[in-house]
Design an enzyme around this catalytic site. Structure first.
Site, PDB file in Angstrom:
ATOM      1  N   CYS A 271      39.055  40.086  43.984  1.00  0.00           N
ATOM      2  CA  CYS A 271      38.228  38.593  43.694  1.00  0.00           C
ATOM      3  C   CYS A 271      36.948  38.526  44.111  1.00  0.00           C
ATOM      4  CB  CYS A 271      38.399  36.928  43.981  1.00  0.00           C
ATOM      5  SG  CYS A 271      38.101  37.556  46.083  1.00  0.00           S
ATOM      6  N   HIS A 320      39.184  33.912  49.930  1.00  0.00           N
ATOM      7  CA  HIS A 320      38.998  34.296  48.559  1.00  0.00           C
ATOM      8  C   HIS A 320      37.789  33.870  47.571  1.00  0.00           C
ATOM      9  CE1 HIS A 320      40.038  33.757  44.239  1.00  0.00           C
ATOM     10  NE2 HIS A 320      40.509  32.745  43.577  1.00  0.00           N
ATOM     11  N   GLU A 336      37.970  33.869  37.858  1.00  0.00           N
ATOM     12  CA  GLU A 336      38.321  34.412  39.244  1.00  0.00           C
ATOM     13  C   GLU A 336      39.170  35.302  39.061  1.00  0.00           C
ATOM     14  OE1 GLU A 336      41.162  32.006  41.304  1.00  0.00           O
ATOM     15  OE2 GLU A 336      42.540  31.414  39.780  1.00  0.00           O
TER      16      GLU A 336
END
Length: 372
Positions: A271, A320, A336
């Site tokens: 990420c 994240h 993402e």
């Protein structure tokens, strides 16, 4: 680790920018393709030939398996596949507000049909969908209305039936493979990214892999290039520890989930690696980890004032990060690299769970808020 030097080819045409981005390593992605339907005519904006990432195909297979277990006819399967493609792009884990899963169900639903199960489980969600289909349109198999209209009766979506109609050719193709067994799909490892993404000033043309049509408007031309950079690698595998300023790189071992998915043998992005790469294309240096990007990636802004290009975070202790893409048809989206076993993708912003109601803005810039 093999690395090629960073380069970028910029082609100017009538003031538009077509980005051809670096390919430092070959990133592998598993994609599945099949034959187009033999009878269904193409619908505007639809796609005839199935071309799905493996996780998407697994969701479609779960829907069909549930249908067969409930003695749902082929037409019912096609309707369900049309709806699931529009509502979630066959992504079982999507959450938008209270709407959850492949069919974006909001519990408890009609007659409690969406209660008592995990709506992120594609098979269970399909059972809820078919339960409502049988209750609301018991004669669906011979009903004269279009598949889209019948699907709208089940979903009662504010967007209307027209959103479902373009996906009938794709649904018919998948039914040929998964329901009838009259066609086949081939899953193979292919080379992924980068693809050319058009950035014209502040307007970024969404590529086919985004699963969305049209353009998004960035607050600045510089931010538009960041969005284009991230979008150029759609379909690239997630690799824990992967991603540099030059592009995807080989993942590393984590002693857990990433190792179980073989991330150490994959070339791709995690990420934060995708964020680092995307901003590096405009000369902005971000820290390597999601936690560090939250702490030192730029100005902190409330989610209600988010702009395309802002960094979106998850976790009380950040775990994240994603890139806010903008709002399309009233839904906020992000780019993402979600998790091991998945690929770089465009997803609705998941505002539930451990979503942090703030963003980080690495590049200061004006423009109207692109968030609802």
């Amino acid at each position: 680790m093999r690395m090629k030097a960073l380069f970028a080819v910029v082609v100017l045409s009538m003031g538009a920018l077509l980005l051809v981005l670096p390919r430092p390593e070959e990133a592998e992605a598993l994609s599945c393709t099949g034959a187009a339907p033999q009878t269904a005519a193409p619908a505007p904006g639809g796609t005839e030939t199935p071309d799905l990432a493996l996780p998407q195909l697994e969701v479609a297979k779960a829907i069909v398996a549930t249908a067969k277990g409930m003695a749902i006819t082929r037409r019912g399967v096609v309707i369900a596949l049309q709806i699931a493609r529009q509502e979630s792009r066959f992504e079982a884990g999507v959450v938008v507000g209270r709407a959850t899963g492949a069919f974006q169900q909001i519990a408890p639903g009609p007659n409690n049909a969406y209660a008592g199960y995990d709506r992120k489980n594609a098979g269970m969600a399909a059972k809820g969908f078919f339960t409502v289909l049988l209750a609301r349109v018991p004669g669906y198999d011979t009903d004269a209305r279009s598949n889209a209209d019948i699907g709208q009766v089940v979903q009662a979506s504010g967007a209307g039936a027209s959103k479902y109609e373009p996906w009938r050719p794709l649904a018919e193709s998948l039914a040929n493979v998964l329901y009838d067994g009259t066609a086949t799909m081939t899953c193979q490892t292919g080379r992924s990214g980068p693809t050319a993404v058009r950035a014209d000033g502040v307007d970024v043309q969404l590529p086919p892999g985004a699963g969305l049509a049209g353009t998004v408007k960035a607050p600045t031309p510089e931010t538009a290039r960041v969005l284009a950079a991230a979008l150029s690698w759609l379909g690239t595998p997630y690799a824990w520890g992967g991603g540099t300023s030059a592009g995807p790189s080989r993942g590393i071992r984590d002693g857990g989930v990433a190792d179980a998915n073989g991330d150490f043998a994959k070339v791709g992005f995690d990420c934060s690696g995708l964020m680092l790469y995307s901003y590096a294309q405009v000369g902005v240096s971000l820290p390597r980890t999601s936690r560090a990007q939250h702490a030192g990636g730029g100005a902190v802004v409330a989610w209600g004032s988010a702009l395309p290009g802002d960094l979106v975070f998850y976790g009380a202790v950040v775990h994240h990060v994603a890139l806010f893409l903008g709002v399309v048809d009233g839904v906020p989206y992000m780019v993402e690299a979600p998790q091991s076993g998945d690929v770089v993708k465009v997803s609705p912003v998941r505002t539930g769970g451990d979503f942090r109601a703030e963003v980080v803005r690495p590049i200061p810039g004006g423009g109207a808020d692109q968030h609802v």
